[in-house]
Write a protein that holds these residues in place. Structure first.
Motif, PDB file in Angstrom:
ATOM      1  N   ASP B  30      -5.505 -12.394  -9.767  1.00  0.00           N
ATOM      2  CA  ASP B  30      -4.682 -11.253  -9.310  1.00  0.00           C
ATOM      3  C   ASP B  30      -3.896 -12.726  -8.054  1.00  0.00           C
ATOM      4  OD1 ASP B  30      -3.693  -9.494  -7.113  1.00  0.00           O
ATOM      5  OD2 ASP B  30      -6.010  -9.705  -5.844  1.00  0.00           O
ATOM      6  N   SER B  56     -13.599  -3.860 -15.461  1.00  0.00           N
ATOM      7  CA  SER B  56     -12.390  -2.513 -15.750  1.00  0.00           C
ATOM      8  C   SER B  56     -12.071  -2.978 -14.159  1.00  0.00           C
ATOM      9  CB  SER B  56     -13.096  -1.285 -14.991  1.00  0.00           C
ATOM     10  OG  SER B  56     -14.119  -2.151 -14.431  1.00  0.00           O
ATOM     11  N   ALA B  57     -12.780  -4.489 -13.671  1.00  0.00           N
ATOM     12  CA  ALA B  57     -12.123  -4.776 -11.863  1.00  0.00           C
ATOM     13  C   ALA B  57     -10.693  -5.599 -12.652  1.00  0.00           C
ATOM     14  CB  ALA B  57     -12.843  -6.055 -11.789  1.00  0.00           C
ATOM     15  N   LEU B  59      -8.476  -4.855 -14.726  1.00  0.00           N
ATOM     16  CA  LEU B  59      -8.052  -4.376 -15.061  1.00  0.00           C
ATOM     17  C   LEU B  59      -6.736  -3.569 -13.809  1.00  0.00           C
ATOM     18  CD1 LEU B  59      -9.499  -2.137 -18.206  1.00  0.00           C
ATOM     19  CD2 LEU B  59      -7.008  -3.540 -18.489  1.00  0.00           C
ATOM     20  N   GLY B  60      -7.863  -3.637 -13.295  1.00  0.00           N
ATOM     21  CA  GLY B  60      -7.421  -3.408 -11.452  1.00  0.00           C
ATOM     22  C   GLY B  60      -6.614  -3.674 -11.629  1.00  0.00           C
ATOM     23  N   VAL B  61      -6.581  -5.285 -11.754  1.00  0.00           N
ATOM     24  CA  VAL B  61      -5.488  -6.562 -10.403  1.00  0.00           C
ATOM     25  C   VAL B  61      -3.953  -5.455 -11.199  1.00  0.00           C
ATOM     26  CG1 VAL B  61      -4.558  -8.527 -10.756  1.00  0.00           C
ATOM     27  CG2 VAL B  61      -6.863  -8.156 -11.013  1.00  0.00           C
ATOM     28  N   MET B  63      -3.147  -3.245 -12.845  1.00  0.00           N
ATOM     29  CA  MET B  63      -3.333  -2.067 -12.534  1.00  0.00           C
ATOM     30  C   MET B  63      -2.117  -1.952 -10.570  1.00  0.00           C
ATOM     31  SD  MET B  63      -5.509   1.328 -11.734  1.00  0.00           S
ATOM     32  CE  MET B  63      -4.863   1.344  -9.202  1.00  0.00           C
ATOM     33  N   SER B  64      -2.831  -2.502  -9.860  1.00  0.00           N
ATOM     34  CA  SER B  64      -2.404  -2.972  -8.480  1.00  0.00           C
ATOM     35  C   SER B  64      -1.310  -3.168  -8.254  1.00  0.00           C
ATOM     36  CB  SER B  64      -3.537  -3.696  -8.256  1.00  0.00           C
ATOM     37  OG  SER B  64      -4.050  -4.906  -8.084  1.00  0.00           O
ATOM     38  N   TYR B  65      -0.634  -4.077  -9.452  1.00  0.00           N
ATOM     39  CA  TYR B  65       0.939  -4.371  -8.510  1.00  0.00           C
ATOM     40  C   TYR B  65       2.212  -3.829  -9.830  1.00  0.00           C
ATOM     41  CZ  TYR B  65      -1.125  -8.708  -7.276  1.00  0.00           C
ATOM     42  OH  TYR B  65      -1.662 -10.119  -6.400  1.00  0.00           O
ATOM     43  N   GLU B  67       3.161  -0.646  -8.432  1.00  0.00           N
ATOM     44  CA  GLU B  67       4.178  -0.043  -8.050  1.00  0.00           C
ATOM     45  C   GLU B  67       5.187  -1.310  -6.833  1.00  0.00           C
ATOM     46  OE1 GLU B  67       1.933   3.208  -5.621  1.00  0.00           O
ATOM     47  OE2 GLU B  67       1.341   3.456  -7.063  1.00  0.00           O
ATOM     48  N   THR B  88      -8.494  -1.208 -24.973  1.00  0.00           N
ATOM     49  CA  THR B  88      -9.671  -1.313 -23.169  1.00  0.00           C
ATOM     50  C   THR B  88      -8.605  -0.853 -22.704  1.00  0.00           C
ATOM     51  OG1 THR B  88     -10.913  -3.523 -23.975  1.00  0.00           O
ATOM     52  CG2 THR B  88     -10.591  -2.443 -21.376  1.00  0.00           C
ATOM     53  N   LEU B  92      -8.124   3.619 -21.253  1.00  0.00           N
ATOM     54  CA  LEU B  92      -7.749   3.540 -19.432  1.00  0.00           C
ATOM     55  C   LEU B  92      -6.370   4.396 -19.140  1.00  0.00           C
ATOM     56  CD1 LEU B  92      -9.345   0.850 -17.895  1.00  0.00           C
ATOM     57  CD2 LEU B  92      -9.372   2.927 -17.748  1.00  0.00           C
ATOM     58  N   GLY B  93      -5.815   4.074 -20.852  1.00  0.00           N
ATOM     59  CA  GLY B  93      -4.770   5.010 -20.705  1.00  0.00           C
ATOM     60  C   GLY B  93      -3.276   3.543 -19.648  1.00  0.00           C
ATOM     61  N   LEU B  94      -3.463   2.565 -19.209  1.00  0.00           N
ATOM     62  CA  LEU B  94      -2.840   1.579 -18.550  1.00  0.00           C
ATOM     63  C   LEU B  94      -1.932   0.895 -19.992  1.00  0.00           C
ATOM     64  CD1 LEU B  94      -3.267   0.568 -15.937  1.00  0.00           C
ATOM     65  CD2 LEU B  94      -4.330  -1.441 -17.158  1.00  0.00           C
ATOM     66  N   LEU B  97       1.589   2.202 -18.853  1.00  0.00           N
ATOM     67  CA  LEU B  97       1.882   1.896 -17.601  1.00  0.00           C
ATOM     68  C   LEU B  97       2.516   0.543 -17.780  1.00  0.00           C
ATOM     69  CD1 LEU B  97      -1.115   3.633 -15.583  1.00  0.00           C
ATOM     70  CD2 LEU B  97       1.674   3.914 -15.390  1.00  0.00           C
TER      71      LEU B  97
END
Lengths: 688, 116
Positions: B30, B56-57, B59-61, B63-65, B67, B88, B92-94, B97
């Motif tokens: 991050d 998952s954490a 991936l969350g990083v 994901m969080s960017y 937008e 992975t 998650l469908g990432l 995105l």
């Protein structure tokens, strides 16, 4: 306690009886002697009674003074003084009576003179014995083995002398002299024990001097009174108890006087140095305060305040400041008798002159920066001493002491304050460690609560149907995860199923899990299409999931009327489906982003719903990634293939048996019961 | 444990992620991305050749960017992902995105195309 009280009274009564016997027998003997008659009482009685009187008094004072632990040094001297005062007052009352009688026949009567003399002698002995008990306490303060032995020998000799007196034996002059010499040496040896004097403070020393002086006065008065009275009786007759024949009284009085004089002189000469001793004592007390501040639930701030006060009072500083960088990197400033502006001025001055010292927390040595102050104008301070405060080998602050005098600090002071500073550092370190441990404990407690919450969110009972049976299993690691599964009956032929995994761990995961449960229970009842369900769930979660958090979920609606399953996958592990007909298992990998990943209406483009028919004997296994990512001791992952194999092995079994086999294989594979992620699975077996 | 290296090539920031990204090490990822954004890079490539595992954490990083990157018109392309890691992302469908490419050249090409 009660026993002691009774003994005190008994000894007092004993001494009174002994004395009365002594008085009457002595008067009788004297009277008979004056009248030329044979006395009715034996001549030895007064002597023996005096002995008995002394022994009783000795024990009386032993209970009153020697065994009373509450007495301090001045109290002991005060006891002696008070006894002296009472006895003197009593003696003076009798003197007044004699004076009032004037030249009457009674006043000049030898027998009456003896009566008065015996009273005074008894009072004197009383006073001497009281002093003996007190002196014993003083001498035996901080006793050694050797000292106790010496004292015992002294007491035995005193007792011997008393027996010798009572028996009325007369030794030759040489024996007498030798005995006196031995006693003299013992008295001198005992009188050298003056350790208690050092523990008196300045005020107590003055009090002690005064009390001792008054004690000497009483002794002089008594000896004068008894001496004159004895002299006047001796002129008339010799058949009475003459204290001059009583070696014990002489020895005891000499001992009391010699030790009294020694004490007086030692205290007197100790007066000028007592302030130093007091200061040392104060240092020790201050030191203790700093070390104990940690144990009395005080905070860091009070440690700093104690450090500041102790340091200032130990070196007589005129002002001081303490600058600390707190645990949260905040700067704190404590000042003593100076303004923060003044301290700032000094620091700026030192900085300007580029003086490297502890004030720029770079070095760790204590520094005397006095000479640099000389160049500073507009400052009342002329001496400066600075110390670093070190916690965990890190300099967290500076203690600066100031004096208005030039060269106000010596090496000794530097040493003391540096010890204080070190101790304060240790206290603060302990304090921070304790705080950390406390936080840890609280965190663990929170986790426990989170785990309980998590467990309570999982259903205790799952929906069953004539068409299918459901079995679920969930085991969580020590750290709380966010696995969730649930079922809900929509109507008589529709049942909704969900399995979800919240990203992250701990209390937040448990919190999001409860949100997911709320969403499931409110949306599933509305009989929404799985895609619609996911969209709405995503919309609801966007507002509560923080940045970077998401929830993967799979949602199923089993229609037992049409024998169909309609489902949607939102980033969750693909479901494992075993068809009874083909005996083949496969993973249903549909498109679908996890909930919270796309935080807009566009989410509908990233999720889809699918449908398939089920047949009797089919099995559906829902699980979370904890199962497929479980690792063996070699670091291999359990994976999809092993999971499918575990299902195929028992394809014909019921839901519970299939689940048991999967769990069994999983634990066999990981080789340990200690899991590091949550294991959650839900198995559905169709009967049709 | 994760090790993150940054390398700049003609206005493109290449972040190489080495090791495993779990809940605790995701903070480093991050930070690296935030730094790159802060320095004003419009093209960010993430080299995942040596990325062994991502939780998952982690991936969350990424994901969080998503937008923020869309708003700031920053193009981020991941490349060189191991099959397991891609899996992975896909589950998650990432994967849909994010922009994911096989290798650096393709990733660079995509980033350049997108930023035009």
């Amino acid at each position: 306690m009660f026993k002691n009280k009774a003994l005190t009274r008994l000894t007092f009564l004993g001494s009174v009886i002994a004395w009365l016997t002594l008085l009457f027998s002595d008067i009788t003997i004297l009277f008979s002697n004056l009248q030329g008659l044979q006395p009715d009482v034996p001549l030895w009685l007064p002597r023996v009674m005096l002995g008995a009187y002394i022994v009783c008094l000795y024990y009386y004072y032993k209970f009153r003074i020697e065994l009373d632990d509450s007495l301090n040094f001045t109290d002991l001297l005060w006891k002696v003084f008070a006894t002296g005062l009472i006895t003197t007052v009593v003696s003076l009352v009798f003197r007044l009576i004699v004076f009032m009688l004037g030249k009457s026949s009674l006043a000049t009567n030898v027998v009456f003179g003896d009566f008065i003399c015996q009273i005074n002698l008894a009072l004197l002995v009383n006073f001497l014995i009281a002093a003996l008990a007190s002196w014993k306490r003083l001498i035996l303060y901080q006793k050694s083995k050797w000292l106790i032995r010496t004292w015992l020998v002294f007491e035995f000799i005193l007792f011997g002398v008393l027996l010798y007196d009572s028996a009325g034996i007369r030794f030759s002059e040489t024996v007498n002299t030798t005995m006196k010499l031995v006693i003299g040496v013992l008295v001198l040896a005992l009188s050298a024990n003056m350790r208690w004097v050092a523990y008196l403070n300045f005020k107590q020393k003055w009090t002690s001097l005064l009390l001792l002086l008054l004690t000497f006065f009483y002794l002089t008065y008594f000896f004068y009174t008894v001496e004159t009275a004895t002299e006047s009786i001796a002129k008339g007759s010799s058949a009475f108890l003459d204290y001059r024949n009583q070696l014990f009284i002489i020895v005891l009085a000499s001992f009391i006087i010699i030790y009294g004089i020694f004490s007086f002189l030692v205290i007197l000469f100790n007066l000028p140095t007592s302030s130093v001793f007091e200061q040392k004592l104060e240092e020790v007390v201050n030191f203790q305060r700093i070390s104990q501040s940690i144990q009395t639930e005080q905070d860091e701030e009070s440690v700093y305040n104690i450090l500041l006060e102790s340091s200032v009072s130990s070196v007589f500083a005129d002002a001081a400041w303490l600058e600390i960088t707190g645990a949260a990197n905040d700067r704190k400033m404590f000042t003593y008798r100076m303004t923060e502006q003044e301290s700032k001025n000094i620091r700026e001055h030192l900085e300007k002159n580029n003086i490297k010292g502890v004030l720029d927390s770079g070095t760790e040595k204590t520094k005397n920066l006095s000479k640099h102050l000389a160049s500073m104008r507009n400052s009342r301070f002329r001496s400066l001493l600075a110390f670093p405060i070190v916690v965990k080998e890190e300099n967290i602050g500076t203690l600066a002491l100031l004096k208005e005098l030039p060269d106000g600090f010596n090496k000794e002071m530097t040493r003391i304050v540096s010890t204080f500073a070190n101790q304060a550092g240790i206290s603060i370190e302990n304090f921070r460690l304790m705080e950390e441990a406390f936080q840890n404990a609280r965190y663990k407690e929170e986790l426990k609560i989170a785990k309980t919450v998590q467990q309570s969110l999982l259903p205790t009972k799952l929906e069953q149907d004539k068409d299918f049976e459901i079995s679920a299993f969930s085991a969580s690691a020590d750290e709380v995860g966010g696995d969730y599964y649930d079922t809900l009956r929509i109507n008589d032929h529709l049942v909704a199923l969900i399995i979800a995994d919240v990203s992250g761990k701990g209390t937040t995961a448990a919190f999001h899990m409860s949100q997911m449960k709320g969403i499931f229970h409110s949306l599933a009842q509305q009989h929404l299409d799985p895609k619609e369900f996911m969209q709405r769930a995503n919309q609801a979660l966007v507002y509560c999931l923080e940045r970077g958090s998401f929830i993967s979920a799979s949602y199923f609606i089993i229609d037992s009327a049409e024998k169909k399953i309609r489902y949607s996958r939102a980033g969750h592990c693909p479901v494992l489906y075993l068809r009874a007909g083909s005996k083949e298992s496969s993973y249903l990998k549909d498109k679908g982003a996890a909930l919270g990943m796309v935080r807009s209406k566009e989410y509908c483009n990233y999720v889809e719903a699918n449908e398939f028919s089920y047949a009797p004997g089919d099995t559906m296994v829902l699980y979370t990634d904890g199962i497929t990512e479980a690792k063996s001791s070699k670091g291999e992952e359990f994976g999809n293939e092993r999971l499918a194999k575990a299902l195929n092995e028992v394809a014909g079994a019921n839901a519970k048996e299939i689940e048991d086999n999967i769990i069994k294989r999983l634990y066999e594979f990981s080789g340990t019961k200690n899991i590091n992620d949550d294991y959650t699975s839900m198995t559905v077996k169709f009967h049709g | 444990m994760v090790h993150i290296k940054r390398l700049q090539e003609s206005g493109t920031d290449i972040i190489a992620v080495i090791g495993e990204i779990d809940a605790s090490s995701s903070i480093e990822l991050d930070l690296a991305i935030a730094k790159s954004v802060g320095e004003g890079f419009k093209r960010i490539l993430v080299d995942c050749h040596a990325l062994e595992y991502i939780s998952s954490a982690g991936l969350g990083v990424f994901m969080s960017y998503i937008e923020e990157f869309r708003d700031k018109k920053i193009q981020m392309v991941l490349f060189g992902l191991k099959e397991k890691v891609v899996n992975t992302f896909e589950i998650l469908g990432l994967a849909e995105l994010l922009n994911i490419r096989e290798n650096k050249n393709e990733a660079l090409k995509l980033a350049n195309e997108l930023s035009v």
